[in-house]
Write a protein that holds these residues in place. Structure first.
Motif, PDB file in Angstrom:
ATOM      1  N   GLN A  71     -10.280  -4.519   2.424  1.00  0.00           N
ATOM      2  CA  GLN A  71      -9.328  -4.277   3.499  1.00  0.00           C
ATOM      3  C   GLN A  71      -9.900  -4.827   4.797  1.00  0.00           C
ATOM      4  O   GLN A  71     -11.074  -4.636   5.095  1.00  0.00           O
ATOM      5  CB  GLN A  71      -9.061  -2.788   3.637  1.00  0.00           C
ATOM      6  CG  GLN A  71      -8.114  -2.443   4.756  1.00  0.00           C
ATOM      7  CD  GLN A  71      -7.838  -0.948   4.830  1.00  0.00           C
ATOM      8  OE1 GLN A  71      -8.207  -0.181   3.963  1.00  0.00           O
ATOM      9  NE2 GLN A  71      -7.191  -0.548   5.892  1.00  0.00           N
ATOM     10  N   THR A  76      -2.554  -1.051   8.061  1.00  0.00           N
ATOM     11  CA  THR A  76      -1.339  -0.880   7.282  1.00  0.00           C
ATOM     12  C   THR A  76      -0.150  -1.244   8.174  1.00  0.00           C
ATOM     13  O   THR A  76      -0.142  -0.919   9.361  1.00  0.00           O
ATOM     14  CB  THR A  76      -1.225   0.546   6.701  1.00  0.00           C
ATOM     15  OG1 THR A  76      -0.100   0.618   5.846  1.00  0.00           O
ATOM     16  CG2 THR A  76      -1.157   1.594   7.769  1.00  0.00           C
ATOM     17  N   GLU A  81      -0.720  -4.164   3.406  1.00  0.00           N
ATOM     18  CA  GLU A  81      -2.099  -4.173   3.877  1.00  0.00           C
ATOM     19  C   GLU A  81      -2.668  -5.587   3.769  1.00  0.00           C
ATOM     20  O   GLU A  81      -2.424  -6.280   2.783  1.00  0.00           O
ATOM     21  CB  GLU A  81      -2.917  -3.237   2.988  1.00  0.00           C
ATOM     22  CG  GLU A  81      -4.395  -3.258   3.242  1.00  0.00           C
ATOM     23  CD  GLU A  81      -5.131  -2.375   2.266  1.00  0.00           C
ATOM     24  OE1 GLU A  81      -5.979  -2.902   1.530  1.00  0.00           O
ATOM     25  OE2 GLU A  81      -4.853  -1.161   2.233  1.00  0.00           O
ATOM     26  N   ASP A  86       0.839  -1.198   0.000  1.00  0.00           N
ATOM     27  CA  ASP A  86       0.000   0.000   0.000  1.00  0.00           C
ATOM     28  C   ASP A  86       0.873   1.246   0.000  1.00  0.00           C
ATOM     29  O   ASP A  86       2.097   1.160   0.016  1.00  0.00           O
ATOM     30  CB  ASP A  86      -1.004  -0.017   1.158  1.00  0.00           C
ATOM     31  CG  ASP A  86      -0.364   0.168   2.522  1.00  0.00           C
ATOM     32  OD1 ASP A  86       0.857   0.374   2.593  1.00  0.00           O
ATOM     33  OD2 ASP A  86      -1.092   0.096   3.526  1.00  0.00           O
TER      34      ASP A  86
END
Length: 61
Positions: free
Chosen positions: A30, A36, A16, A10
């Motif tokens: 996600q 992250t 991610e 990412d």
């Protein structure tokens, strides 16, 4: 049928974790709200906390 998990690069810290639900197999989402990580290992540990089974796949999109 099982959900599938993957780790992708990412634009923030680097990696991610994403999930593809068995009932919607052509889309990746996600995991969580802000997900992250600075390494693949951290992203994999995040997936393991959410689900025990991990399919290791790193994509460089």
């Amino acid at each position: 049928m099982k959900n599938r998990y993957r780790i992708v690069r990412d634009a923030y810290l680097g990696y991610e974790a994403q999930v593809s639900y068995w009932w919607l197999p052509f889309f990746w989402f996600q995991m969580g709200f802000a997900n992250t990580h600075s390494s693949v290992g951290e992203a994999e540990r995040y997936i393991r906390r959410m689900r025990r089974e991990v399919v290791k796949e790193v994509r460089h999109d």
